[in-house]
Design a protein around this motif. Structure first.
Motif, PDB file in Angstrom:
ATOM      1  N   LEU A   1      -8.978   0.794  -5.297  1.00  0.00           N
ATOM      2  CA  LEU A   1      -7.804   0.550  -4.447  1.00  0.00           C
ATOM      3  C   LEU A   1      -6.522   0.461  -5.275  1.00  0.00           C
ATOM      4  O   LEU A   1      -5.488   1.012  -4.896  1.00  0.00           O
ATOM      5  N   LEU A   2      -6.600  -0.247  -6.382  1.00  0.00           N
ATOM      6  CA  LEU A   2      -5.398  -0.493  -7.182  1.00  0.00           C
ATOM      7  C   LEU A   2      -4.797   0.772  -7.788  1.00  0.00           C
ATOM      8  O   LEU A   2      -3.622   0.787  -8.131  1.00  0.00           O
TER       9      LEU A   2
ATOM     10  N   GLY B   1      -4.424  -0.656  -0.821  1.00  0.00           N
ATOM     11  CA  GLY B   1      -4.786  -1.482   0.317  1.00  0.00           C
ATOM     12  C   GLY B   1      -4.905  -0.670   1.583  1.00  0.00           C
ATOM     13  O   GLY B   1      -5.190   0.517   1.541  1.00  0.00           O
ATOM     14  N   PRO B   2      -4.663  -1.314   2.722  1.00  0.00           N
ATOM     15  CA  PRO B   2      -4.788  -0.614   3.999  1.00  0.00           C
ATOM     16  C   PRO B   2      -3.677   0.416   4.180  1.00  0.00           C
ATOM     17  O   PRO B   2      -2.706   0.461   3.421  1.00  0.00           O
TER      18      PRO B   2
ATOM     19  N   GLY C   1       4.527   0.624   3.057  1.00  0.00           N
ATOM     20  CA  GLY C   1       4.979  -0.170   1.915  1.00  0.00           C
ATOM     21  C   GLY C   1       5.294   0.652   0.682  1.00  0.00           C
ATOM     22  O   GLY C   1       5.802   0.128  -0.304  1.00  0.00           O
ATOM     23  N   GLY C   2       4.990   1.937   0.716  1.00  0.00           N
ATOM     24  CA  GLY C   2       5.296   2.809  -0.414  1.00  0.00           C
ATOM     25  C   GLY C   2       4.445   2.532  -1.642  1.00  0.00           C
ATOM     26  O   GLY C   2       4.866   2.788  -2.766  1.00  0.00           O
ATOM     27  N   LEU C   3       3.250   2.011  -1.433  1.00  0.00           N
ATOM     28  CA  LEU C   3       2.425   1.615  -2.573  1.00  0.00           C
ATOM     29  C   LEU C   3       1.391   2.654  -2.982  1.00  0.00           C
ATOM     30  O   LEU C   3       0.679   2.456  -3.965  1.00  0.00           O
ATOM     31  N   ARG C   4       1.286   3.762  -2.264  1.00  0.00           N
ATOM     32  CA  ARG C   4       0.309   4.793  -2.628  1.00  0.00           C
ATOM     33  C   ARG C   4       0.562   5.232  -4.060  1.00  0.00           C
ATOM     34  O   ARG C   4       1.679   5.498  -4.468  1.00  0.00           O
TER      35      ARG C   4
END
Length: 148
Positions: A23-24, A29-30, A37-40
């Protein structure tokens, strides 16, 4: 992945540690965290399993989409290809529709999150040993590409 699994005391913990490690470096995350959230790819890595299984799959899907667009409407595809593309325009292909989201957001024809999530939830084993020598590979490629 193997380092994360070694931190666990039970097989169940090992699976959870592996999933968290995956995931990290992918979705973080989801779907909402990844896309809204722009975390991809926030913890982006180019490790063997990521390149051979995840990034390769992403590129296959994107290239297939672009080929289809070119075949179905060459004029529109050419017009799009010739315009100046900003970084945010380029990212549009990588954004998918978020569920129950009333904000206007670009929608990709490819659900990249689903591709990423499948890799996160897989348990494919990857060796820690390098499969080739990077310097030897670079020299070979240089010779093939530059000396011909």
């Amino acid at each position: 992945i193997n380092s994360a699994r070694r931190l666990a005391h039970t097989p169940e913990q090992a699976d959870l540690m592996e999933q968290n490690a995956r995931l990290l470096i992918t979705t973080w995350g989801p779907r909402v965290a990844s896309e809204e959230g722009g975390l991809r790819d926030y913890g982006h890595r180019e490790w063997a399993g990521l390149l051979s299984d995840l990034h390769h799959r992403r590129w296959e899907e994107w290239i297939a989409l672009k080929r289809s667009q070119l075949q179905n409407n060459p004029a529109a595809f050419q017009k799009t290809a010739m315009k100046n593309v900003s970084a945010s325009d380029a990212a549009t292909d990588y954004v998918t529709q978020l569920p129950d989201n009333d904000k206007a957001k670009p929608v990709s024809e490819i659900d990249f999150y689903t591709i990423d999530e499948a890799w996160v939830n897989s348990r494919k084993h990857y060796t820690e040993a390098a499969s080739a020598n990077a310097v030897d590979t670079a020299v070979r490629l240089f010779r093939e590409l530059c000396e011909n």
